[in-house]
Design an enzyme around this catalytic site. Structure first.
Site, PDB file in Angstrom:
ATOM      1  N   LYS A 138       0.859  -1.184   0.000  1.00  0.00           N
ATOM      2  CA  LYS A 138       0.000   0.000   0.000  1.00  0.00           C
ATOM      3  C   LYS A 138       0.892   1.230   0.000  1.00  0.00           C
ATOM      4  O   LYS A 138       1.817   1.354   0.805  1.00  0.00           O
ATOM      5  CB  LYS A 138      -0.862  -0.020   1.254  1.00  0.00           C
ATOM      6  CG  LYS A 138      -1.579   1.277   1.570  1.00  0.00           C
ATOM      7  CD  LYS A 138      -2.528   1.032   2.707  1.00  0.00           C
ATOM      8  CE  LYS A 138      -2.942   2.304   3.380  1.00  0.00           C
ATOM      9  NZ  LYS A 138      -3.948   2.073   4.400  1.00  0.00           N
TER      10      LYS A 138
HETATM   11  C1  R5P Z   1      -2.151   4.904   7.823  1.00  0.00           C
HETATM   12  O1  R5P Z   1      -1.038   4.422   7.844  1.00  0.00           O
HETATM   13  C2  R5P Z   1      -3.301   4.073   7.882  1.00  0.00           C
HETATM   14  O2  R5P Z   1      -2.865   2.775   7.627  1.00  0.00           O
HETATM   15  C3  R5P Z   1      -4.463   4.345   6.951  1.00  0.00           C
HETATM   16  O3  R5P Z   1      -5.158   3.163   6.826  1.00  0.00           O
HETATM   17  C4  R5P Z   1      -4.096   4.778   5.563  1.00  0.00           C
HETATM   18  O4  R5P Z   1      -3.405   5.961   5.601  1.00  0.00           O
HETATM   19  C5  R5P Z   1      -5.295   4.838   4.627  1.00  0.00           C
HETATM   20  O5  R5P Z   1      -6.204   5.736   5.035  1.00  0.00           O
HETATM   21  P1  R5P Z   1      -6.392   7.150   4.327  1.00  0.00           P
HETATM   22  O6  R5P Z   1      -7.046   6.865   3.013  1.00  0.00           O
HETATM   23  O7  R5P Z   1      -7.242   7.917   5.257  1.00  0.00           O
HETATM   24  O8  R5P Z   1      -5.015   7.745   4.127  1.00  0.00           O
END
Ligand code: R5P
Length: 266
Positions: free
Chosen positions: A172
């Site tokens: 990710k």
């Molecule tokens: C951050 O490290 C978290 O894992 C969140 O899940 C990630 O950032 C995704 O969430 P957002 O779309 O709010 O950035």
């Protein structure tokens, strides 16, 4: 790849399209009571049916989620730091045994490439992967970006490739200019985080551009649950990710769905 690993991966990335809409609600693990997640169970409830996977922590899973709902879980198993401290100093917070007891489809850990704790964080990922491989559990590596790091293709490409080289099954990261280079240089599927809340139209374009340039989907949080119309937003993102709905049509869809709830956007 063994059967269990393949089976769990197929619960994260939908075999029908090769794509995924992951709903990320794990923010509290370092941010505390994030806006929109004050009561995670209530926030998630109307969104669950549109999510392929839910990403969250053990505590919120156990205390706020209905175990009878059949949504695959990617469990965040790293933490131990907060926004007030040194985030890169994370460690593993959940044993593989407990993750399996919670019947998860995958586990997630952040890595901090370029930080002074880079080595510790990368070896923690390697340890997690070693353990997860024993049980056929996919590992999602999250490329965390420190304040001093540029969110560009060079940095994110480096972080994603290292995660994949260590054996992460999915990575990710963030969307960036020349994102296709990040994807090309990463041999495993990439999903993008949404990042801080931006206007819905921009989040729609972000999602579209990411999948068009090779992401297998999104692991999105704030741009869904902090939207004034979270259900309309996740449904729209779903159409983009699984059906390549183009931004103009996606924006129309979002407004139509939002209007059903009584308020349209311009
Ligand atoms: C951050 O490290 C978290 O894992 C969140 O899940 C990630 O950032 C995704 O969430 P957002 O779309 O709010 O950035």
């Amino acid at each position: 790849m063994d059967w269990g690993m393949k089976n769990r991966l197929s619960k994260i990335i939908r075999p029908e399209t090769g794509r995924t809409v992951m709903l990320a609600v794990d923010h509290g693990y370092f941010l505390g009571p994030t806006t929109g997640l004050e009561e995670p169970g209530k926030t998630v409830e109307p969104l669950l049916q549109y999510a392929d996977t839910l990403m969250l922590t053990r505590g919120v899973l156990r205390s706020c989620m209905d175990a009878s709902k059949n949504v695959p879980i990617v469990l965040r198993v790293s933490g131990g730091t907060s926004i007030l401290g040194n985030l890169a100093d994370e460690g593993t917070t959940v044993s593989m045994r407990d993750a399996l007891r919670l019947n998860v489809s995958g586990v997630a850990m952040s890595i901090f490439v370029g930080s002074e704790l880079e080595r510790k964080s990368l070896l923690a990922l390697a340890d997690l992967i070693n353990e997860a491989e024993e049980f056929g559990v996919p590992v999602l590596a999250v490329t965390a970006v420190g304040k001093e790091m540029a969110r560009d293709a060079r940095y994110l490409g480096l972080a994603c490739r290292i995660a994949a080289e260590l054996g992460a099954h999915v990575v990710k990261t963030y969307y960036c200019e020349e994102f296709e280079k990040v994807v090309k240089n990463c041999p495993v599927p990439i999903v993008i985080a949404g990042g801080k809340k931006i206007p819905e139209r921009e989040a729609i374009e972000l999602s579209y551009n990411a999948v068009r340039r090779g992401a297998v989907g999104v692991d999105m949080g704030r741009n869904i649950f902090q939207s004034e119309h979270p259900v309309a937003m996740i449904r729209t993102v779903r159409e983009i990710v699984h059906k390549d709905l183009a931004p103009d049509k996606a924006w129309d869809l979002f407004n139509t769905l939002a209007r059903e709830k009584g308020k349209a956007f311009a």
